[in-house]
Motif scaffolding. Structure first.
Motif, mmCIF file in Angstrom:
data_model
loop_
_atom_site.group_PDB
_atom_site.id
_atom_site.type_symbol
_atom_site.label_atom_id
_atom_site.label_comp_id
_atom_site.label_asym_id
_atom_site.label_seq_id
_atom_site.Cartn_x
_atom_site.Cartn_y
_atom_site.Cartn_z
ATOM 1 N N ALA A 147 0.828 -1.211 0.000
ATOM 2 C CA ALA A 147 0.000 0.000 0.000
ATOM 3 C C ALA A 147 0.861 1.258 0.000
ATOM 4 O O ALA A 147 0.556 2.229 -0.706
ATOM 5 C CB ALA A 147 -0.928 0.000 1.220
ATOM 6 N N VAL A 148 1.935 1.241 0.769
ATOM 7 C CA VAL A 148 2.820 2.404 0.843
ATOM 8 C C VAL A 148 3.466 2.680 -0.510
ATOM 9 O O VAL A 148 3.531 3.828 -0.975
ATOM 10 C CB VAL A 148 3.887 2.180 1.931
ATOM 11 C CG1 VAL A 148 4.991 3.221 1.827
ATOM 12 C CG2 VAL A 148 3.249 2.239 3.322
ATOM 13 N N TRP B 165 1.694 -1.931 -10.462
ATOM 14 C CA TRP B 165 0.671 -2.056 -9.430
ATOM 15 C C TRP B 165 0.521 -3.493 -8.919
ATOM 16 O O TRP B 165 0.546 -3.744 -7.710
ATOM 17 C CB TRP B 165 -0.665 -1.554 -9.972
ATOM 18 C CG TRP B 165 -1.688 -1.298 -8.904
ATOM 19 C CD1 TRP B 165 -2.659 -2.140 -8.464
ATOM 20 C CD2 TRP B 165 -1.840 -0.084 -8.149
ATOM 21 N NE1 TRP B 165 -3.403 -1.545 -7.490
ATOM 22 C CE2 TRP B 165 -2.926 -0.278 -7.269
ATOM 23 C CE3 TRP B 165 -1.172 1.137 -8.141
ATOM 24 C CZ2 TRP B 165 -3.349 0.712 -6.386
ATOM 25 C CZ3 TRP B 165 -1.598 2.126 -7.266
ATOM 26 C CH2 TRP B 165 -2.671 1.904 -6.392
ATOM 27 N N ARG B 166 0.379 -4.435 -9.824
ATOM 28 C CA ARG B 166 0.150 -5.821 -9.407
ATOM 29 C C ARG B 166 1.383 -6.469 -8.775
ATOM 30 O O ARG B 166 1.271 -7.072 -7.702
ATOM 31 C CB ARG B 166 -0.349 -6.646 -10.593
ATOM 32 C CG ARG B 166 -0.788 -8.039 -10.210
ATOM 33 C CD ARG B 166 -1.445 -8.754 -11.384
ATOM 34 N NE ARG B 166 -1.880 -10.091 -11.023
ATOM 35 C CZ ARG B 166 -2.492 -10.920 -11.848
ATOM 36 N NH1 ARG B 166 -2.738 -10.541 -13.095
ATOM 37 N NH2 ARG B 166 -2.855 -12.127 -11.441
ATOM 38 N N PRO B 167 2.572 -6.355 -9.379
ATOM 39 C CA PRO B 167 3.751 -6.976 -8.732
ATOM 40 C C PRO B 167 4.055 -6.416 -7.344
ATOM 41 O O PRO B 167 4.619 -7.122 -6.506
ATOM 42 C CB PRO B 167 4.889 -6.653 -9.720
ATOM 43 C CG PRO B 167 4.217 -6.465 -11.033
ATOM 44 C CD PRO B 167 2.907 -5.849 -10.722
ATOM 45 N N LEU B 168 3.676 -5.164 -7.074
ATOM 46 C CA LEU B 168 3.997 -4.570 -5.785
ATOM 47 C C LEU B 168 3.229 -5.187 -4.628
ATOM 48 O O LEU B 168 3.578 -4.958 -3.463
ATOM 49 C CB LEU B 168 3.731 -3.047 -5.817
ATOM 50 C CG LEU B 168 4.730 -2.213 -6.603
ATOM 51 C CD1 LEU B 168 4.353 -0.737 -6.537
ATOM 52 C CD2 LEU B 168 6.161 -2.413 -6.093
ATOM 53 N N ARG B 169 2.207 -5.980 -4.930
ATOM 54 C CA ARG B 169 1.457 -6.611 -3.838
ATOM 55 C C ARG B 169 2.337 -7.561 -3.033
ATOM 56 O O ARG B 169 2.049 -7.860 -1.878
ATOM 57 C CB ARG B 169 0.249 -7.353 -4.383
ATOM 58 C CG ARG B 169 0.572 -8.567 -5.241
ATOM 59 C CD ARG B 169 -0.673 -9.206 -5.806
ATOM 60 N NE ARG B 169 -0.350 -10.330 -6.691
ATOM 61 C CZ ARG B 169 -1.254 -11.032 -7.362
ATOM 62 N NH1 ARG B 169 -2.531 -10.729 -7.259
ATOM 63 N NH2 ARG B 169 -0.894 -12.036 -8.134
ATOM 64 N N LEU C 209 3.658 5.830 -5.865
ATOM 65 C CA LEU C 209 3.595 6.005 -7.313
ATOM 66 C C LEU C 209 2.461 6.952 -7.702
ATOM 67 O O LEU C 209 2.615 7.789 -8.600
ATOM 68 C CB LEU C 209 3.406 4.647 -7.998
ATOM 69 C CG LEU C 209 4.584 3.674 -7.903
ATOM 70 C CD1 LEU C 209 4.242 2.346 -8.571
ATOM 71 C CD2 LEU C 209 5.843 4.266 -8.532
ATOM 72 N N ALA C 210 1.323 6.825 -7.021
ATOM 73 C CA ALA C 210 0.204 7.736 -7.296
ATOM 74 C C ALA C 210 0.579 9.174 -6.953
ATOM 75 O O ALA C 210 0.219 10.118 -7.678
ATOM 76 C CB ALA C 210 -1.029 7.300 -6.502
#
Length: 421
Positions: free
Chosen positions: A307-308, A413-417, A313-314
């Motif tokens: 989440a951080v 976005w997805r790999p950062l999970r 990135l946003a």
């Protein structure tokens, strides 16, 4: 304060932390006084600009090689040796200034040697930290190191370096030599870490998007230097999370430096600020960074690494968009403070993730690949930003950066999970 840190993170971390603070102070003093020294020898802008490049060039030339040697050698003794060599180089420079025999060539040689030492010492310090601090305490330890850098290097050292140069041109560089010697003594007091195992307990996770072939990473002890470098590159390439972080940071630095390469002109032409106003924005940026180091570990614990990092990135996308459209200094200052908080939180979180997941015997090499992408992106972005602003408008680099960061955010976005796990 030192007693509190010792109780929480251990006496060895206190030595490492103090060494980092002392050397960062010296580095900042030299960064402030170096351009003044070159300008006192020549008024040609080309060699003045070249002095900065002379210290950055070793990262492009030696980052991967330095990472391999960091994994070959005793990291603690390597940092001690490099710091003593840098202290000696600065002592020579101080002597030439004091005797009025300094030349541009001497300055370049010393700066190049300092930059080369930095590729070894900085990489080794990052790889050494996990052997000094327990894994669950890495975010707190990294946050303190980032805070030390912000305070010592950004707030204290820059005005101190300029003030010392006015008093005596040799004084800033003599002080920096002493700080490197002191840092070497502090690191020498850290207890030696046991040798890192030469084979990781398990292979890095594979994913179908990155197919690789070649020799196994198990045969590392007798491999050539080139083979060891390839092993570090291969490990990073096969680990989806670390690969995503490295590529995202490299591309984000292209976007960031493309936008901020012309920031001083942006402040004058777009925001209508004086040089004092420009300095205020830089100070606001530093204040936000200091606050970011204070909250980084708490945010990671409260919300998780994924989440951080996604929020960061946003924030980058919103920052570039806001700076592209605003003409209000207050709005620019506010968004820069938020951005600098994010940059420190991102740095602390990513450093902690890497130190946890990268096998001990590969930390130097993987860290050097990461640094190469980081600094390579910054250099490319700086060149690109000046070109875009000269051909189109002063805000063009910010629009391009916003678009690029949007693409990076979607892809990462997805790999950062996996960062939270």
């Amino acid at each position: 304060m030192r007693a509190l840190v010792s109780a929480r993170l251990g006496a060895d971390f206190t030595r490492l932390w103090t060494a980092s603070a002392v050397s960062n102070l010296g580095d900042g003093v030299t960064m402030a006084a170096g351009p003044l020294l070159v300008a006192s020898v020549t008024d040609d802008p080309v060699p003045i600009a070249g002095a900065v490049f002379a210290q950055q060039l070793p990262w492009l030339l030696f980052a991967l090689i330095s990472g391999a040697y960091v994994d070959r050698l005793d990291r603690r003794l390597l940092v001690v040796t490099v710091n003593l060599i840098r202290a000696a180089a600065l002592a020579v420079l101080t002597a030439t200034i004091a005797t009025e025999t300094v030349t541009v060539a001497v300055i370049y040689a010393v700066l190049f040697l300092l930059g080369t030492g930095e590729t070894l010492a900085d990489t080794a310090m990052g790889a050494l930290l996990p052997s000094v601090v327990d894994p669950e305490k890495l975010p707190s330890a990294n946050a303190r190191l980032y805070a030390t850098f912000t305070v010592a290097n950004q707030f204290v050292a820059k005005p101190l370096g300029a003030w010392l140069f006015v008093i005596s041109a040799a004084a800033p560089f003599g002080l920096d030599a002493l700080t490197f010697a002191a840092a070497a003594a502090l690191i020498a007091g850290i207890r030696p870490a046991p040798p890192a195992p030469q084979s990781p307990p398990q292979s890095p996770p594979r994913d179908s998007s990155w197919a690789l072939s070649g020799a196994s990473s198990d045969a590392s002890s007798d491999a050539s230097l080139r083979g060891e470098i390839v092993e570090g590159v291969r490990w990073l390439g096969r680990h989806r999370l670390v690969r995503t972080l490295a590529v995202s940071m490299g591309m984000a630095n292209v976007a960031f430096c493309a936008a901020f390469a012309v920031f001083v002109l942006y402040c004058r032409q777009r925001l209508g600020l004086s040089d004092v106003g420009y300095g205020f924005l830089l100070t606001a940026f530093a204040v936000g960074g200091l606050f970011g180091t204070a909250v980084a570990a708490r945010l990671a614990r409260a919300f998780g690494g994924a989440a951080v990092l996604r929020a960061g990135l946003a924030i980058e996308v919103v920052t570039h968009l806001t700076l592209a459209v605003t003409t209000t200094p207050g709005v620019a200052a506010a968004v820069l403070i938020v951005f600098s908080v994010h940059s420190m939180v991102w740095g602390v979180t990513v450093a902690s993730v890497r130190q946890r997941v990268v096998p001990a015997h590969l930390r130097g090499r993987v860290g050097s690949v990461y640094a190469l992408l980081d600094l390579g992106g910054a250099a490319l972005g700086s060149l690109l930003g000046g070109l875009l602003a000269s051909v189109w408008e002063i805000t063009t680099p910010f629009w391009v950066a916003a678009g690029a960061m949007t693409v990076i955010t979607v892809c990462a976005w997805r790999p950062l999970r996996e960062a939270t796990a």
